[in-house]
Enzyme design. Sequence first.
Site, PDB file in Angstrom:
ATOM      1  N   SER A 150       0.833  -1.204   0.000  1.00  0.00           N
ATOM      2  CA  SER A 150       0.000   0.000   0.000  1.00  0.00           C
ATOM      3  C   SER A 150       0.868   1.255   0.000  1.00  0.00           C
ATOM      4  CB  SER A 150      -0.970  -0.049   1.175  1.00  0.00           C
ATOM      5  OG  SER A 150      -1.999   0.900   1.040  1.00  0.00           O
ATOM      6  N   ASP A 226     -10.252  -5.686  -3.398  1.00  0.00           N
ATOM      7  CA  ASP A 226      -9.695  -4.641  -2.546  1.00  0.00           C
ATOM      8  C   ASP A 226     -10.536  -3.372  -2.709  1.00  0.00           C
ATOM      9  OD1 ASP A 226      -8.138  -2.517  -1.496  1.00  0.00           O
ATOM     10  OD2 ASP A 226      -6.269  -3.542  -2.001  1.00  0.00           O
ATOM     11  N   HIS A 265      -7.316  -6.038   0.749  1.00  0.00           N
ATOM     12  CA  HIS A 265      -6.129  -5.229   1.038  1.00  0.00           C
ATOM     13  C   HIS A 265      -5.385  -5.706   2.282  1.00  0.00           C
ATOM     14  CE1 HIS A 265      -4.093  -1.445  -0.028  1.00  0.00           C
ATOM     15  NE2 HIS A 265      -3.980  -1.161   1.260  1.00  0.00           N
TER      16      HIS A 265
END
Length: 294
Positions: A150, A226, A265
């Site tokens: 991320s 996600d 995620h």
Amino acid sequence: MSFGINATVPTFGGKLHKLSHDSTVIGSKMNLNLYLPPQAVAGAVVPWIFYLAGLTCTGDNGAEKGFFQQAAAKSGVAIVYPDTSPREPRYEGDDASWDFGRAAGFYINATKAPYSETYKMEKYIVDELYNSLPKAFPLDPAKVSIMGHSMGGHGALTLYLKYSEKFKSVSAFAPISNPINCPWGQKAFAGYFGDDKEEWKKHDATELVKSHKGALDILIDVGTGDNFYKQKQLLPENLEAAAKEAGHTIGPNGVNVRYQEDYDHSYYFISTFASDHIEHHTKFLISQSDLIDL
């Protein structure tokens, strides 16, 4: 620089050290984790990989939930898990939101006051830790790679593209691939850099890949389930398009973005593909003769 070992956890035949040190770059105490595989515990000098964590995380998250140590132990590579931002001194409002300030350093060197004083995570990674850790632990200074998740995926990609001479390889899980065009990146960059959009571009993987010289071999995994991908916070398709336009190979042995059906995620996603990423880096960090010795 000296590192204090606050705790040691045996895992997969190696040792996970929980470290702290006084950072001259950040100007305060910083914590991090270091996994040494069995080969290093036995006395060998080993290759190593930075794992850069995402928003809200510390250096503990990847070490505890990423499930990298098993593959790292098998391959004989160490993993360094730095923190995601300075923790002190604090500025007014630096903990007012989860996506800016503390735990959201974005792996850049801030130029806007007051953050320019201590928010220097780029220099902290590529200079301070990069140079200091091999002097204190059995890490090969010539064999270093980088990966992240991320915000940390953004960091891994941009630091690799800016400092390719320092890193043998790069990979990312659900990276913020085009921060100048997503809400997370725009908020962070405005806070850390001000309104200079040209400065923003220097810290955007999609912009950096356009001018990168030489072949690229990048592994990126993104889950189609996600929510941040669906909300256009990640934008890996922009990175792919820019790489293709710049003449880079798209797919295996190039800019390889794998869209993993239904994955989200979380660290469930990361741990599922962790061994793939260690294997990717092993190609660049360990020679065939070294593998035979293992």
